[in-house]
Scaffold this motif. Sequence first.
Motif, PDB file in Angstrom:
ATOM      1  N   VAL A 139      -0.375  -4.962   2.451  1.00 19.81           N
ATOM      2  CA  VAL A 139      -1.622  -4.239   2.231  1.00 19.81           C
ATOM      3  C   VAL A 139      -2.968  -5.088   3.114  1.00 19.81           C
ATOM      4  CG1 VAL A 139      -3.089  -3.424   0.657  1.00 19.81           C
ATOM      5  CG2 VAL A 139      -0.570  -3.443   0.326  1.00 19.81           C
ATOM      6  N   VAL A 140      -3.631  -4.357   3.730  1.00 20.37           N
ATOM      7  CA  VAL A 140      -4.698  -5.064   4.338  1.00 20.37           C
ATOM      8  C   VAL A 140      -5.932  -4.224   4.114  1.00 20.37           C
ATOM      9  CG1 VAL A 140      -5.682  -5.311   6.880  1.00 20.37           C
ATOM     10  CG2 VAL A 140      -3.237  -5.208   6.632  1.00 20.37           C
ATOM     11  N   GLY A 141      -6.777  -4.918   3.475  1.00 21.46           N
ATOM     12  CA  GLY A 141      -8.189  -4.550   2.868  1.00 21.46           C
ATOM     13  C   GLY A 141      -9.067  -4.130   4.202  1.00 21.46           C
ATOM     14  N   LYS A 142     -10.075  -3.098   4.167  1.00 20.64           N
ATOM     15  CA  LYS A 142     -11.031  -2.726   4.824  1.00 20.64           C
ATOM     16  C   LYS A 142     -12.142  -2.984   4.159  1.00 20.64           C
ATOM     17  CE  LYS A 142      -8.117   0.528   7.311  1.00 20.64           C
ATOM     18  NZ  LYS A 142      -8.283   2.029   7.868  1.00 20.64           N
ATOM     19  N   SER A 143     -13.420  -2.920   5.076  1.00 21.69           N
ATOM     20  CA  SER A 143     -14.685  -2.734   4.552  1.00 21.69           C
ATOM     21  C   SER A 143     -14.884  -1.555   3.460  1.00 21.69           C
ATOM     22  CB  SER A 143     -15.578  -2.693   5.560  1.00 21.69           C
ATOM     23  OG  SER A 143     -15.765  -3.907   6.585  1.00 21.69           O
ATOM     24  N   GLY A 144     -15.765  -1.910   2.565  1.00 21.60           N
ATOM     25  CA  GLY A 144     -15.883  -0.795   1.443  1.00 21.60           C
ATOM     26  C   GLY A 144     -14.921  -0.946   0.395  1.00 21.60           C
ATOM     27  N   LEU A 145     -13.960  -1.754   0.248  1.00 18.74           N
ATOM     28  CA  LEU A 145     -12.708  -1.562  -0.617  1.00 18.74           C
ATOM     29  C   LEU A 145     -13.363  -2.346  -1.922  1.00 18.74           C
ATOM     30  CD1 LEU A 145      -9.884  -1.431  -1.257  1.00 18.74           C
ATOM     31  CD2 LEU A 145      -9.300  -3.680  -0.370  1.00 18.74           C
ATOM     32  N   ASP A 146     -14.360  -3.271  -1.811  1.00 16.02           N
ATOM     33  CA  ASP A 146     -14.924  -3.513  -3.150  1.00 16.02           C
ATOM     34  C   ASP A 146     -15.675  -2.560  -3.936  1.00 16.02           C
ATOM     35  OD1 ASP A 146     -16.705  -3.863  -0.827  1.00 16.02           O
ATOM     36  OD2 ASP A 146     -17.453  -5.773  -1.422  1.00 16.02           O
ATOM     37  N   THR A 147     -16.149  -1.582  -3.146  1.00 15.62           N
ATOM     38  CA  THR A 147     -17.045  -0.424  -3.846  1.00 15.62           C
ATOM     39  C   THR A 147     -16.176   0.562  -4.792  1.00 15.62           C
ATOM     40  OG1 THR A 147     -16.687   1.141  -2.009  1.00 15.62           O
ATOM     41  CG2 THR A 147     -18.592  -0.622  -2.057  1.00 15.62           C
ATOM     42  N   LEU A 148     -14.817   0.134  -4.694  1.00 17.39           N
ATOM     43  CA  LEU A 148     -13.989   1.154  -5.580  1.00 17.39           C
ATOM     44  C   LEU A 148     -13.663   0.551  -6.927  1.00 17.39           C
ATOM     45  CD1 LEU A 148     -11.079   2.002  -3.036  1.00 17.39           C
ATOM     46  CD2 LEU A 148     -12.904   3.310  -3.488  1.00 17.39           C
ATOM     47  N   THR A 149     -13.827   1.454  -7.878  1.00 18.29           N
ATOM     48  CA  THR A 149     -13.556   1.308  -9.133  1.00 18.29           C
ATOM     49  C   THR A 149     -12.153   0.741  -9.553  1.00 18.29           C
ATOM     50  OG1 THR A 149     -13.020   3.095 -10.171  1.00 18.29           O
ATOM     51  CG2 THR A 149     -15.413   2.378 -10.134  1.00 18.29           C
ATOM     52  N   ASN A 150     -11.904  -0.078 -10.369  1.00 19.03           N
ATOM     53  CA  ASN A 150     -10.180  -0.140 -10.618  1.00 19.03           C
ATOM     54  C   ASN A 150      -9.268   1.146 -10.745  1.00 19.03           C
ATOM     55  OD1 ASN A 150     -11.029  -2.682 -11.120  1.00 19.03           O
ATOM     56  ND2 ASN A 150     -10.543  -2.990 -13.090  1.00 19.03           N
ATOM     57  N   GLN A 151      -9.939   2.091 -11.353  1.00 18.56           N
ATOM     58  CA  GLN A 151      -9.085   3.476 -11.348  1.00 18.56           C
ATOM     59  C   GLN A 151      -9.083   4.065 -10.099  1.00 18.56           C
ATOM     60  OE1 GLN A 151     -11.044   6.384 -14.021  1.00 18.56           O
ATOM     61  NE2 GLN A 151      -9.026   7.664 -13.895  1.00 18.56           N
ATOM     62  N   GLN A 152     -10.264   4.101  -9.396  1.00 17.56           N
ATOM     63  CA  GLN A 152     -10.042   4.694  -7.889  1.00 17.56           C
ATOM     64  C   GLN A 152      -9.121   3.892  -7.074  1.00 17.56           C
ATOM     65  OE1 GLN A 152     -14.175   4.355  -7.015  1.00 17.56           O
ATOM     66  NE2 GLN A 152     -14.506   6.513  -7.183  1.00 17.56           N
ATOM     67  N   LEU A 153      -8.973   2.590  -7.074  1.00 19.63           N
ATOM     68  CA  LEU A 153      -8.083   1.865  -6.181  1.00 19.63           C
ATOM     69  C   LEU A 153      -6.811   2.079  -6.549  1.00 19.63           C
ATOM     70  CD1 LEU A 153      -7.618  -0.264  -4.190  1.00 19.63           C
ATOM     71  CD2 LEU A 153      -8.140  -2.056  -5.689  1.00 19.63           C
ATOM     72  N   THR A 154      -6.439   2.163  -8.105  1.00 18.43           N
ATOM     73  CA  THR A 154      -5.017   2.377  -8.465  1.00 18.43           C
ATOM     74  C   THR A 154      -4.641   3.744  -7.925  1.00 18.43           C
ATOM     75  OG1 THR A 154      -5.554   0.990 -10.328  1.00 18.43           O
ATOM     76  CG2 THR A 154      -3.847   2.501 -10.670  1.00 18.43           C
ATOM     77  N   GLN A 155      -5.648   4.749  -8.164  1.00 20.28           N
ATOM     78  CA  GLN A 155      -5.049   6.065  -7.741  1.00 20.28           C
ATOM     79  C   GLN A 155      -4.860   6.031  -6.191  1.00 20.28           C
ATOM     80  OE1 GLN A 155      -8.448   8.399  -8.902  1.00 20.28           O
ATOM     81  NE2 GLN A 155      -7.370   8.887 -10.844  1.00 20.28           N
ATOM     82  N   LEU A 156      -5.717   5.438  -5.423  1.00 17.34           N
ATOM     83  CA  LEU A 156      -5.578   5.620  -3.887  1.00 17.34           C
ATOM     84  C   LEU A 156      -4.181   4.739  -3.740  1.00 17.34           C
ATOM     85  CD1 LEU A 156      -6.476   5.680  -0.950  1.00 17.34           C
ATOM     86  CD2 LEU A 156      -7.803   3.372  -1.284  1.00 17.34           C
ATOM     87  N   LEU A 157      -3.864   3.572  -4.207  1.00 17.25           N
ATOM     88  CA  LEU A 157      -2.509   3.050  -4.018  1.00 17.25           C
ATOM     89  C   LEU A 157      -1.548   3.949  -4.147  1.00 17.25           C
ATOM     90  CD1 LEU A 157      -3.515  -0.387  -5.306  1.00 17.25           C
ATOM     91  CD2 LEU A 157      -2.801  -0.146  -3.037  1.00 17.25           C
ATOM     92  N   GLY A 158      -1.461   4.685  -5.443  1.00 23.84           N
ATOM     93  CA  GLY A 158      -0.398   5.485  -5.695  1.00 23.84           C
ATOM     94  C   GLY A 158      -0.340   6.389  -4.590  1.00 23.84           C
ATOM     95  N   LYS A 159      -1.261   7.212  -4.129  1.00 26.31           N
ATOM     96  CA  LYS A 159      -1.189   8.143  -3.026  1.00 26.31           C
ATOM     97  C   LYS A 159      -0.636   7.279  -1.621  1.00 26.31           C
ATOM     98  CE  LYS A 159      -5.157  10.926  -4.237  1.00 26.31           C
ATOM     99  NZ  LYS A 159      -6.592  10.883  -3.836  1.00 26.31           N
ATOM    100  N   LEU A 160      -0.979   6.242  -1.326  1.00 20.12           N
ATOM    101  CA  LEU A 160      -0.627   5.492  -0.232  1.00 20.12           C
ATOM    102  C   LEU A 160       0.803   5.120  -0.403  1.00 20.12           C
ATOM    103  CD1 LEU A 160      -3.766   3.462   0.546  1.00 20.12           C
ATOM    104  CD2 LEU A 160      -2.915   5.355   1.799  1.00 20.12           C
ATOM    105  N   TRP A 161       1.320   4.693  -1.725  1.00 19.25           N
ATOM    106  CA  TRP A 161       2.763   4.430  -2.014  1.00 19.25           C
ATOM    107  C   TRP A 161       3.795   5.536  -1.506  1.00 19.25           C
ATOM    108  CZ3 TRP A 161       2.521  -0.469  -1.298  1.00 19.25           C
ATOM    109  CH2 TRP A 161       1.762  -1.413  -2.218  1.00 19.25           C
ATOM    110  N   LYS A 162       3.157   6.657  -1.838  1.00 25.53           N
ATOM    111  CA  LYS A 162       4.067   8.102  -1.958  1.00 25.53           C
ATOM    112  C   LYS A 162       4.160   8.283  -0.172  1.00 25.53           C
ATOM    113  CE  LYS A 162       3.576  10.201  -5.954  1.00 25.53           C
ATOM    114  NZ  LYS A 162       2.171  10.508  -6.881  1.00 25.53           N
ATOM    115  N   LYS A 163       2.849   8.255   0.326  1.00 32.48           N
ATOM    116  CA  LYS A 163       2.688   8.427   1.745  1.00 32.48           C
ATOM    117  C   LYS A 163       3.815   7.567   2.582  1.00 32.48           C
ATOM    118  CE  LYS A 163      -1.204   9.271   5.006  1.00 32.48           C
ATOM    119  NZ  LYS A 163      -2.419   8.661   4.838  1.00 32.48           N
ATOM    120  N   LEU A 164       3.821   6.315   2.503  1.00 28.25           N
ATOM    121  CA  LEU A 164       4.602   5.136   2.968  1.00 28.25           C
ATOM    122  C   LEU A 164       6.005   5.543   3.002  1.00 28.25           C
ATOM    123  CD1 LEU A 164       4.440   2.441   4.372  1.00 28.25           C
ATOM    124  CD2 LEU A 164       4.745   1.507   2.088  1.00 28.25           C
ATOM    125  N   SER A 165       6.249   5.910   1.548  1.00 30.22           N
ATOM    126  CA  SER A 165       7.770   6.181   1.384  1.00 30.22           C
ATOM    127  C   SER A 165       8.136   7.516   2.066  1.00 30.22           C
ATOM    128  CB  SER A 165       8.027   6.614  -0.148  1.00 30.22           C
ATOM    129  OG  SER A 165       7.733   5.446  -1.133  1.00 30.22           O
TER     130      SER A 165
END
Length: 122
Positions: A87-113
């Motif tokens: 998992v590689v972080g990009k600029s702007g990652l620190d602006t996400l709330t914990n909930q937004q980051l968790t939701q984003l990761l959920g989508k990306l895990w599905k896409k990756l699978s």
Amino acid sequence: MSENSFSRELRLLTPTHFENVFQKAIPSVSPQLTILARHNQLDHPRLGITVAKKRVKKAHDRNRIKRLVRESFRLNQHALPNTDIVVVGKSGLDTLTNQQLTQLLGKLWKKLSHRCAQSQSG
């Protein structure tokens, strides 16, 4: 070992492990995160995280992000294919709330699978 643990065997530990993933990666991308994966010969996925100081300035933000990524991986590892994941972080990652980051990761895990399944069958 409990079902949803994050033990040492689930981590990418050496620079060689990371380089191996970068060479022939299957990407799952968003504006704030890039997840790269490569099939491994193990019976479980492994995780590595890189969040550069250049992209996320404050240490407490980098630590929060890595903690959330590990937690999301731990909860989703049984749905993931047998891959080494970086998992590689990009600029702007620190602006996400914990909930937004968790939701984003959920989508990306599905896409990756989905992409990993396509690359194995194709």
